[in-house]
Design an enzyme around this catalytic site. Structure first.
Site, PDB file in Angstrom:
ATOM      1  N   CYS A 119       0.728  -1.353  -0.113  1.00 38.67           N
ATOM      2  CA  CYS A 119      -0.013   0.095  -0.135  1.00 38.67           C
ATOM      3  C   CYS A 119       0.924   1.216  -0.118  1.00 38.67           C
ATOM      4  CB  CYS A 119      -0.891   0.127   1.261  1.00 38.67           C
ATOM      5  SG  CYS A 119      -1.973  -1.362   1.191  1.00 38.67           S
ATOM      6  N   HIS A 252      -3.359   7.008   2.229  1.00 39.83           N
ATOM      7  CA  HIS A 252      -3.787   5.654   1.903  1.00 39.83           C
ATOM      8  C   HIS A 252      -4.989   5.534   2.591  1.00 39.83           C
ATOM      9  CE1 HIS A 252      -4.180   1.459   0.983  1.00 39.83           C
ATOM     10  NE2 HIS A 252      -3.768   1.157   2.087  1.00 39.83           N
ATOM     11  N   ASN A 282     -10.254  -0.383   0.416  1.00 35.57           N
ATOM     12  CA  ASN A 282      -8.711  -0.276   0.277  1.00 35.57           C
ATOM     13  C   ASN A 282      -8.115  -0.869  -1.157  1.00 35.57           C
ATOM     14  OD1 ASN A 282      -5.962  -0.521   0.643  1.00 35.57           O
ATOM     15  ND2 ASN A 282      -5.895  -1.244   2.599  1.00 35.57           N
TER      16      ASN A 282
HETATM   17  N1  ACO Z   1     -17.867  -8.702  10.464  1.00 37.26           N
HETATM   18  C1  ACO Z   1     -18.361  -8.785  11.717  1.00 37.26           C
HETATM   19  N2  ACO Z   1     -17.422  -9.017  12.860  1.00 37.26           N
HETATM   20  C2  ACO Z   1     -16.201  -8.978  12.449  1.00 37.26           C
HETATM   21  C3  ACO Z   1     -15.745  -8.789  11.127  1.00 37.26           C
HETATM   22  C4  ACO Z   1     -16.626  -8.544  10.119  1.00 37.26           C
HETATM   23  N3  ACO Z   1     -16.209  -8.444   8.941  1.00 37.26           N
HETATM   24  N4  ACO Z   1     -14.380  -8.816  11.361  1.00 37.26           N
HETATM   25  C5  ACO Z   1     -13.806  -8.976  12.630  1.00 37.26           C
HETATM   26  N5  ACO Z   1     -15.105  -9.128  13.214  1.00 37.26           N
HETATM   27  C6  ACO Z   1     -15.473  -9.564  14.707  1.00 37.26           C
HETATM   28  C7  ACO Z   1     -13.863 -10.354  15.072  1.00 37.26           C
HETATM   29  O1  ACO Z   1     -14.149 -11.592  15.350  1.00 37.26           O
HETATM   30  C8  ACO Z   1     -14.054  -9.685  16.875  1.00 37.26           C
HETATM   31  O2  ACO Z   1     -15.061 -10.722  17.506  1.00 37.26           O
HETATM   32  P1  ACO Z   1     -14.853 -10.964  19.120  1.00 37.26           P
HETATM   33  O3  ACO Z   1     -14.675  -9.885  19.606  1.00 37.26           O
HETATM   34  O4  ACO Z   1     -16.062 -11.796  19.186  1.00 37.26           O
HETATM   35  O5  ACO Z   1     -13.725 -11.896  18.949  1.00 37.26           O
HETATM   36  C9  ACO Z   1     -14.404  -8.413  16.851  1.00 37.26           C
HETATM   37  O6  ACO Z   1     -15.332  -8.227  15.549  1.00 37.26           O
HETATM   38  C10 ACO Z   1     -13.470  -7.169  16.882  1.00 37.26           C
HETATM   39  O7  ACO Z   1     -12.450  -7.585  16.050  1.00 37.26           O
HETATM   40  P2  ACO Z   1     -11.256  -6.706  16.155  1.00 37.26           P
HETATM   41  O8  ACO Z   1     -10.262  -7.255  15.222  1.00 37.26           O
HETATM   42  O9  ACO Z   1     -10.764  -6.394  17.429  1.00 37.26           O
HETATM   43  O10 ACO Z   1     -11.592  -5.368  15.412  1.00 37.26           O
HETATM   44  P3  ACO Z   1     -11.132  -4.052  15.106  1.00 37.26           P
HETATM   45  O11 ACO Z   1     -11.839  -2.845  15.711  1.00 37.26           O
HETATM   46  O12 ACO Z   1      -9.620  -4.072  15.571  1.00 37.26           O
HETATM   47  O13 ACO Z   1     -11.082  -3.867  13.454  1.00 37.26           O
HETATM   48  C11 ACO Z   1     -10.050  -3.906  11.478  1.00 37.26           C
HETATM   49  C12 ACO Z   1     -10.664  -4.658  12.710  1.00 37.26           C
HETATM   50  C13 ACO Z   1     -11.060  -3.263  10.824  1.00 37.26           C
HETATM   51  C14 ACO Z   1      -9.485  -5.081  10.510  1.00 37.26           C
HETATM   52  C15 ACO Z   1      -8.730  -2.960  11.908  1.00 37.26           C
HETATM   53  O14 ACO Z   1      -8.327  -3.695  13.086  1.00 37.26           O
HETATM   54  C16 ACO Z   1      -8.038  -2.224  11.155  1.00 37.26           C
HETATM   55  O15 ACO Z   1      -8.615  -1.379  10.040  1.00 37.26           O
HETATM   56  N6  ACO Z   1      -6.843  -2.646  11.124  1.00 37.26           N
HETATM   57  C17 ACO Z   1      -6.002  -2.059  10.004  1.00 37.26           C
HETATM   58  C18 ACO Z   1      -6.308  -2.710   8.743  1.00 37.26           C
HETATM   59  C19 ACO Z   1      -5.559  -2.164   7.709  1.00 37.26           C
HETATM   60  O16 ACO Z   1      -5.392  -0.923   7.541  1.00 37.26           O
HETATM   61  N7  ACO Z   1      -5.007  -3.035   6.563  1.00 37.26           N
HETATM   62  C20 ACO Z   1      -4.493  -2.585   5.405  1.00 37.26           C
HETATM   63  C21 ACO Z   1      -2.992  -2.138   5.750  1.00 37.26           C
HETATM   64  S1  ACO Z   1      -2.375  -1.541   4.064  1.00 37.26           S
HETATM   65  C22 ACO Z   1      -1.776  -2.799   3.160  1.00 37.26           C
HETATM   66  O17 ACO Z   1      -0.709  -3.023   3.042  1.00 37.26           O
HETATM   67  C23 ACO Z   1      -2.835  -3.929   2.332  1.00 37.26           C
END
Ligand code: ACO
Length: 325
Positions: A119, A252, A282
């Site tokens: 990214c 990004h 993304n």
């Molecule tokens: N739908 C419903 N529930 C979900 C989903 C979904 N799609 N995904 C995860 N959950 C659940 C999990 O299982 C968890 O449930 P639990 O508490 O019962 O275990 C709960 O939601 C919370 O999960 P978290 O992982 O703590 O959620 P978080 O608030 O951290 O959000 C996310 C997750 C959106 C992935 C976040 O961590 C994030 O945005 N991280 C950065 C990602 C990013 O920017 N990636 C790209 C980088 S760029 C590149 O190089 C590709």
């Protein structure tokens, strides 16, 4: 020898197929994967994304974005003397997507190569193109970010498959005696390779390891906000500017919460940020040039304004480019 390089045009392309959260949620439900529009919007800000059709590749999306950017820059394809494509979803193992794109554009002979920094790929590619222009090795570069991340998503993993989309964005970067690219700041730290990767490799006619994206979302989130603030401050300091001088931040587009966190740390209002993550998801290396093109074509991002681009992604990689448009 030119002292500077400037962006003289922007262009982008999104595949025709648009999937709202509601449509994706019902497609995933058929496979027993549970998610919801509410969860996706609240945690990421994403409402929709575009997916390429099965026969559409990164070079196809890049080609369509390039037709638009060449028109915007009033630049015949034959005047391009450098092509750099940032992508993590290339058409083939080799040749590079840049060479395939070059052929589609009917250009022959100029250097063409891919940059793989996930990214952060577009800020890496723009920095390289600027260096080649300022050293006199090129005069008119096509700098492209193009991705078909839908190909490497695990649609059984709800923590990743709702986040990404496909698209392409491009700029023409030209030699100039007026300052355009003012400073850049690039970094990588391979010790974090495992938190965001697609580990599969082609070997002996087979894919060894998973060919699908895997991510520790929370680890990525924690690293992203800190390094984006550092890169922004570093690039501003190199150009003897502060965040108060900025007209626009075009980061990004991974997650609206990361973007809000970065704006807050730089004391910028959300009105100074171009946001496309809601409609594109993304799109990895394509997200910054896509957002820049949306900003320019909507008339918000104007010539002469001070713009900060910044990216963060797998590798772990991160970086920023400060430019006067
Ligand atoms: N739908 C419903 N529930 C979900 C989903 C979904 N799609 N995904 C995860 N959950 C659940 C999990 O299982 C968890 O449930 P639990 O508490 O019962 O275990 C709960 O939601 C919370 O999960 P978290 O992982 O703590 O959620 P978080 O608030 O951290 O959000 C996310 C997750 C959106 C992935 C976040 O961590 C994030 O945005 N991280 C950065 C990602 C990013 O920017 N990636 C790209 C980088 S760029 C590149 O190089 C590709």
């Amino acid at each position: 020898m030119p002292l500077y390089s400037r962006i003289t045009g922007t262009g982008s392309y999104l595949p025709a197929k648009r999937l709202s959260n509601a449509e994706l949620v019902s497609q995933l439900a058929v496979q027993g994967v549970e998610t919801s529009d509410d969860w996706i919007v609240e945690r990421t800000g994403i409402q929709a994304r575009h997916f390429a059709s099965v026969d559409e590749t990164s070079s196809d999306l890049a080609y369509k974005a390039c037709l638009k950017v060449l028109q915007a820059a009033n630049c015949p394809a034959q005047e391009i003397d450098l092509i750099i494509v940032a992508t993590s979803t290339p058409d083939m193992v080799f040749p590079s997507t840049a060479c395939i794109l070059q052929n589609k554009l009917g250009i022959h002979g100029c250097p063409a190569f891919d940059v793989q920094a996930v990214c952060s790929g577009f800020v890496y590619a723009l920095t390289i193109a600027n260096a080649l222009i300022c050293s006199g090795s090129a005069r008119k570069a096509l700098v492209v970010g193009a991705e078909v991340f839908s190909r490497i998503l695990d649609f059984k993993d709800r923590t990743t498959c709702v986040l990404f989309g496909d698209g392409a964005g491009a700029v023409v970067l030209e030699a100039s005696d007026q300052p355009g690219i003012l400073a850049s700041d690039l970094h990588a730290d391979g010790q974090f390779a495992h938190i965001l990767c697609t580990p599969g490799q082609v070997s002996g006619g087979q894919v060894i390891g998973s060919p699908l994206l895997q991510m520790d979302g929370q680890a990525v989130f924690k690293l992203a906000v800190g390094v984006l603030e550092d890169a922004a401050n570093a690039v501003l300091a190199k150009a003897h500017k502060t965040s108060a001088d900025l007209d626009w931040l075009i980061p990004h587009q991974a997650n609206i919460r990361i973007m809000q966190g970065t704006a807050k740390k730089l004391k910028l209002s959300m009105d100074q940020m171009i946001v496309t993550v809601d409609q594109h998801g993304n799109t990895s290396a394509a997200s910054i040039p896509l957002a820049l093109d949306v900003g320019v074509r909507s008339g918000r991002v104007k010539p002469g304004q001070l713009v900060l681009l910044e990216g963060v992604g797998g590798g772990f990689t991160w970086g920023a480019v400060l430019l006067s448009l």
